[in-house]
Design a protein around this motif. Structure first.
Motif, PDB file in Angstrom:
ATOM      1  N   PRO A   1      19.236   0.244 -22.280  1.00 43.95           N
ATOM      2  CA  PRO A   1      18.033  -0.360 -21.710  1.00 43.95           C
ATOM      3  C   PRO A   1      16.873   0.630 -21.545  1.00 43.95           C
ATOM      4  CG  PRO A   1      19.962  -1.191 -20.578  1.00 43.95           C
ATOM      5  CD  PRO A   1      20.442  -0.102 -21.483  1.00 43.95           C
ATOM      6  N   ILE A   2      17.182   1.863 -21.176  1.00 42.80           N
ATOM      7  CA  ILE A   2      16.128   2.879 -21.062  1.00 42.80           C
ATOM      8  C   ILE A   2      15.544   3.185 -22.438  1.00 42.80           C
ATOM      9  CG2 ILE A   2      15.720   5.342 -20.595  1.00 42.80           C
ATOM     10  CD1 ILE A   2      17.562   5.048 -18.160  1.00 42.80           C
ATOM     11  N   GLU A   3      16.408   3.303 -23.452  1.00 40.15           N
ATOM     12  CA  GLU A   3      15.906   3.560 -24.804  1.00 40.15           C
ATOM     13  C   GLU A   3      14.982   2.430 -25.268  1.00 40.15           C
ATOM     14  OE1 GLU A   3      19.356   4.146 -27.223  1.00 40.15           O
ATOM     15  OE2 GLU A   3      19.787   6.149 -26.404  1.00 40.15           O
ATOM     16  N   VAL A   4      15.337   1.191 -24.939  1.00 37.12           N
ATOM     17  CA  VAL A   4      14.482   0.058 -25.298  1.00 37.12           C
ATOM     18  C   VAL A   4      13.154   0.146 -24.559  1.00 37.12           C
ATOM     19  CG1 VAL A   4      14.194  -2.447 -25.087  1.00 37.12           C
ATOM     20  CG2 VAL A   4      16.361  -1.500 -25.933  1.00 37.12           C
TER      21      VAL A   4
ATOM     22  N   LYS B   1      15.135   3.872 -11.100  1.00 30.71           N
ATOM     23  CA  LYS B   1      14.972   4.629 -12.349  1.00 30.71           C
ATOM     24  C   LYS B   1      13.831   4.064 -13.187  1.00 30.71           C
ATOM     25  CE  LYS B   1      15.831   7.662 -15.503  1.00 30.71           C
ATOM     26  NZ  LYS B   1      15.506   9.097 -15.266  1.00 30.71           N
ATOM     27  N   PHE B   2      13.735   2.749 -13.275  1.00 31.96           N
ATOM     28  CA  PHE B   2      12.658   2.172 -14.076  1.00 31.96           C
ATOM     29  C   PHE B   2      11.298   2.341 -13.397  1.00 31.96           C
ATOM     30  CE2 PHE B   2      16.108   0.215 -16.439  1.00 31.96           C
ATOM     31  CZ  PHE B   2      15.635   0.365 -17.736  1.00 31.96           C
ATOM     32  N   ALA B   3      11.280   2.399 -12.074  1.00 29.41           N
ATOM     33  CA  ALA B   3      10.034   2.732 -11.379  1.00 29.41           C
ATOM     34  C   ALA B   3       9.609   4.149 -11.742  1.00 29.41           C
ATOM     35  CB  ALA B   3      10.223   2.586  -9.873  1.00 29.41           C
ATOM     36  N   GLU B   4      10.575   5.046 -11.787  1.00 27.84           N
ATOM     37  CA  GLU B   4      10.295   6.441 -12.174  1.00 27.84           C
ATOM     38  C   GLU B   4       9.752   6.511 -13.600  1.00 27.84           C
ATOM     39  OE1 GLU B   4      12.971  10.247 -13.519  1.00 27.84           O
ATOM     40  OE2 GLU B   4      13.727   9.068 -11.836  1.00 27.84           O
ATOM     41  N   LEU B   5      10.274   5.653 -14.476  1.00 31.80           N
ATOM     42  CA  LEU B   5       9.849   5.651 -15.876  1.00 31.80           C
ATOM     43  C   LEU B   5       8.495   4.981 -16.080  1.00 31.80           C
ATOM     44  CD1 LEU B   5      13.269   4.775 -17.571  1.00 31.80           C
ATOM     45  CD2 LEU B   5      12.090   6.985 -17.640  1.00 31.80           C
ATOM     46  N   GLY B   6       7.997   4.314 -15.046  1.00 33.48           N
ATOM     47  CA  GLY B   6       6.661   3.730 -15.133  1.00 33.48           C
ATOM     48  C   GLY B   6       6.596   2.241 -15.353  1.00 33.48           C
ATOM     49  N   ALA B   7       7.703   1.515 -15.133  1.00 31.49           N
ATOM     50  CA  ALA B   7       7.663   0.056 -15.251  1.00 31.49           C
ATOM     51  C   ALA B   7       6.603  -0.490 -14.299  1.00 31.49           C
ATOM     52  CB  ALA B   7       9.025  -0.552 -14.927  1.00 31.49           C
ATOM     53  N   ASP B   8       5.892  -1.514 -14.741  1.00 25.02           N
ATOM     54  CA  ASP B   8       4.768  -2.020 -13.964  1.00 25.02           C
ATOM     55  C   ASP B   8       5.168  -3.064 -12.938  1.00 25.02           C
ATOM     56  OD1 ASP B   8       2.297  -0.663 -15.149  1.00 25.02           O
ATOM     57  OD2 ASP B   8       3.411  -1.310 -16.907  1.00 25.02           O
ATOM     58  N   TYR B   9       6.339  -3.636 -13.070  1.00 24.57           N
ATOM     59  CA  TYR B   9       6.913  -4.458 -12.004  1.00 24.57           C
ATOM     60  C   TYR B   9       8.402  -4.599 -12.263  1.00 24.57           C
ATOM     61  CZ  TYR B   9       6.802  -8.554 -15.180  1.00 24.57           C
ATOM     62  OH  TYR B   9       6.984  -9.418 -16.230  1.00 24.57           O
TER      63      TYR B   9
ATOM     64  N   VAL C   1      13.161   1.587  -3.831  1.00 25.81           N
ATOM     65  CA  VAL C   1      12.033   2.004  -4.683  1.00 25.81           C
ATOM     66  C   VAL C   1      10.959   2.684  -3.849  1.00 25.81           C
ATOM     67  CG1 VAL C   1      10.137   1.124  -6.106  1.00 25.81           C
ATOM     68  CG2 VAL C   1      12.472   0.292  -6.485  1.00 25.81           C
ATOM     69  N   ASN C   2      10.611   2.095  -2.717  1.00 26.23           N
ATOM     70  CA  ASN C   2       9.553   2.651  -1.863  1.00 26.23           C
ATOM     71  C   ASN C   2       9.964   3.976  -1.242  1.00 26.23           C
ATOM     72  OD1 ASN C   2       8.293  -0.556  -0.575  1.00 26.23           O
ATOM     73  ND2 ASN C   2       8.031   0.431  -2.553  1.00 26.23           N
ATOM     74  N   GLU C   3      11.220   4.084  -0.809  1.00 27.55           N
ATOM     75  CA  GLU C   3      11.687   5.330  -0.200  1.00 27.55           C
ATOM     76  C   GLU C   3      11.720   6.471  -1.219  1.00 27.55           C
ATOM     77  OE1 GLU C   3      15.418   4.456   1.677  1.00 27.55           O
ATOM     78  OE2 GLU C   3      14.464   3.664   3.492  1.00 27.55           O
TER      79      GLU C   3
ATOM     80  N   TYR D   1       7.772   5.304  -4.858  1.00 30.96           N
ATOM     81  CA  TYR D   1       7.113   4.467  -5.855  1.00 30.96           C
ATOM     82  C   TYR D   1       6.581   3.182  -5.211  1.00 30.96           C
ATOM     83  CZ  TYR D   1       9.749   7.664  -8.773  1.00 30.96           C
ATOM     84  OH  TYR D   1      10.279   8.804  -9.327  1.00 30.96           O
ATOM     85  N   THR D   2       5.459   2.699  -5.727  1.00 24.58           N
ATOM     86  CA  THR D   2       4.859   1.471  -5.208  1.00 24.58           C
ATOM     87  C   THR D   2       4.963   0.330  -6.218  1.00 24.58           C
ATOM     88  OG1 THR D   2       2.681   2.175  -6.028  1.00 24.58           O
ATOM     89  CG2 THR D   2       3.239   2.722  -3.737  1.00 24.58           C
ATOM     90  N   THR D   3       5.877   0.444  -7.150  1.00 20.11           N
ATOM     91  CA  THR D   3       6.082  -0.571  -8.182  1.00 20.11           C
ATOM     92  C   THR D   3       6.300  -1.941  -7.549  1.00 20.11           C
ATOM     93  OG1 THR D   3       7.225   1.149  -9.429  1.00 20.11           O
ATOM     94  CG2 THR D   3       7.422  -1.119 -10.239  1.00 20.11           C
ATOM     95  N   PRO D   4       5.509  -2.952  -7.903  1.00 20.10           N
ATOM     96  CA  PRO D   4       5.703  -4.281  -7.318  1.00 20.10           C
ATOM     97  C   PRO D   4       7.089  -4.850  -7.609  1.00 20.10           C
ATOM     98  CG  PRO D   4       3.574  -4.153  -8.419  1.00 20.10           C
ATOM     99  CD  PRO D   4       4.326  -2.910  -8.793  1.00 20.10           C
TER     100      PRO D   4
END
Length: 393
Positions: free
Chosen positions: A184-187, A226-234, A288-290, A293-296
Motif C-alpha cells: 500500500p505504501i508503494e502504491v 504512517k500515511f499522515a507522515e507520508l503526506g496523505a491529504d485525508y 495522528v494528532n499526538e 499531524y493535522t491530517t483530516p
C-alpha cells in the motif's frame, strides 16, 4: 439550529471545500456491465452535486483490466470520455463541490467459490498492482477530478495486504505491520509521484476488520499515522466487509464480503446505534494528532442527523463527516441542514435495501424513492417518500 462546525470550510493541498460533509464512495450499479458511464449514472451524481455536499467521491473505479460487472472502470483510455463528461456535468450542477474518485483493485472471484487471496500473488506480480493504480490516476487527472482516493478498505487488494488476515511469508505479509503496509505504501508513493505535490491524495482504510483474523483499531491507528507522515491529504475511516467471516455461498454464487458480521458492520443496520464507528475515528485521530499531524480524519457509519454530525465534529472525534446511504436517501441533506430545514430531510432507514441490490448486481436505489426512480426526485420531501422499511429512530 446553526451547524457551525459542519459548515466550516476545509482546505486540502490547495482545494477548499465549502463544508465538512463528505460523500463517501458507493457502488451505484448504474454503469454498463463492462464499466462505462451511462446517462443514469451522470444523473445520479448531478443530483447529488446539487445538494450542496462539500466533497463527493465518485464510486470506486476499477484499475484492473478484468471483468467487474457494473462497476465503473478507469483501466483503459476507452473509459475516459464518459468519466470526463461525468465530472463536467457535476461541476455544472454545482461549481463549488470538490469532486474526487476512488480507485481500487479488487480481488478476483468466481462462481465456483474460488476467491483470490493476497497469498496467491507472486512477488513479481506486485509491481503490476502499483502500475495499475498509476495508470488509473493518470486518467483521473485527465478527466478533471479535484482529488483522488486510494481504496485500502474492505475486501479489496490493498486492504487485504494491510489486514492481519494477510498470511504471506515474505516481506509483504505476516505479523509485522511494516511488511503488510509495504505494498500500500508503494502504491501511495507511486501515485503521489505521478500526480505531483499540488494534487490531493486521500486514503480509505478499515478502522476495524470485525472478523477473526483481522486488524483492529490498534493496527489502523498506526497505519493512519504512517500515511499522515507520508503526506496523505485525508484518512477516511470505514470498517468491516471482509471475506474471512462470509458464509459459504450457494452453488454458482461467488463469496459476498457483505454477507457476514463484518459486512453488516460496514453499513450499520437499523438495530445498531447511530455513529457506530465514531470510536474508531476518535482513536485514529488521537494517534495522528499526538504524532504532530493535522491530517483530516473522516468518519462514516450511520450518521443520519445534522445535529449528531455537528456533535461529532464539536467533540473532536473526527474532522469531516462521511455520508453515503444518508445522501442516497436524500441528496439535499446538506443544503437542508444549512438552511435549517432539518425536518424536510428524507431520513435513511438503515434498511440496507441498497446494499442488497449491489450484492445482486442490480441498480442501487433507496427503498424510499417513488417507483421507477433511480435518483431522488427534485424537489424531494418526506411526504413524497415511501414509508421507511424499518423505524427511522
Amino acid at each position: 439550529m446553526s451547524y457551525e462546525k459542519l459548515f466550516t470550510p476545509v482546505t486540502m493541498r490547495g482545494i477548499t471545500a465549502p463544508n465538512r460533509v463528505h460523500r463517501t464512495s458507493m457502488v451505484s450499479g448504474l454503469a454498463t456491465e463492462d464499466g462505462f458511464v451511462t446517462d443514469e449514472l451522470i444523473k445520479r451524481y448531478e443530483r447529488e452535486a446539487k445538494g450542496g455536499t462539500g466533497t463527493i467521491v465518485v464510486e470506486a473505479a476499477v484499475v484492473l483490466a478484468s471483468a467487474s460487472p457494473y462497476n465503473l472502470r478507469i483501466s483503459d483510455d476507452r473509459f475516459l470520455p464518459g468519466i470526463t463528461d461525468l465530472v463536467k456535468k457535476m461541476r455544472e450542477a454545482n461549481p463549488d463541490v470538490k469532486i474526487g474518485v476512488q480507485i481500487m483493485q479488487h480481488l478476483k472471484l468466481s462462481k465456483t467459490g474460488w476467491r483470490q487471496k493476497v497469498e496467491d500473488f507472486k512477488k513479481e506480480d506486485l509491481p503490476k498492482i502499483v502500475e495499475n493504480h498509476v495508470e488509473g490516476v493518470k486518467r483521473v487527472i485527465k478527466a478533471g477530478f479535484d482529488f483522488v482516493e486510494i481504496h485500502m478498505a474492505h475486501a479489496y487488494a490493498l486492504s487485504s495486504f494491510l489486514s492481519l488476515a494477510n498470511k504471506r511469508t515474505d516481506e509483504y505479509g505476516g505479523k509485522q505491520l511494516a511488511n503488510r503496509m509495504r505494498l500500500p505504501i508503494e502504491v501511495y508513493q507511486a501515485v503521489r509521484k505521478e500526480v505531483g505535490e499540488n494534487f490531493p491524495v486521500g486514503i480509505r482504510i478499515n478502522g476495524e476488520d470485525f472478523c477473526i483474523p483481522g486488524s483492529t483499531v490498534l493496527q489502523s491507528s498506526q497505519i493512519a499515522k504512517k500515511f499522515a507522515e507520508l503526506g496523505a491529504d485525508y484518512i477516511s475511516v470505514s470498517a468491516g466487509s471482509r471475506f474471512e467471516d462470509a458464509p459459504v455461498p450457494e452453488k454458482d454464487h461467488p463469496y459476498d464480503p457483505m454477507s457476514g458480521y463484518s459486512g453488516h458492520r460496514m453499513s450499520p443496520e437499523f438495530w445498531m446505534p447511530d455513529g457506530t464507528h465514531v470510536h474508531l475515528s476518535e482513536a485514529i485521530k488521537k494517534t495522528v494528532n499526538e504524532a504532530g499531524y493535522t491530517t483530516p480524519v473522516i468518519i462514516a457509519g450511520k450518521i443520519r442527523d445534522p445535529k449528531h454530525a455537528e456533535e461529532i465534529l464539536a467533540s473532536g472525534k473526527a474532522d469531516m463527516i462521511g455520508l453515503c446511504r444518508a445522501l442516497l436517501a436524500d441528496p439535499d441533506w446538506t443544503v437542508k441542514a444549512k438552511e435549517g430545514r432539518d425536518k424536510e430531510i428524507v431520513k435513511c432507514a438503515a434498511c440496507n435495501w441498497c446494499l442488497e441490490a449491489d450484492a445482486r448486481y442490480e441498480q442501487v436505489k433507496c427503498s424510499r424513492y417513488p417507483e421507477g426512480y433511480t435518483s431522488a426526485p427534485d424537489p424531494w420531501l418526506p411526504n413524497m417518500a415511501r414509508p421507511a422499511q424499518f423505524p427511522a429512530e
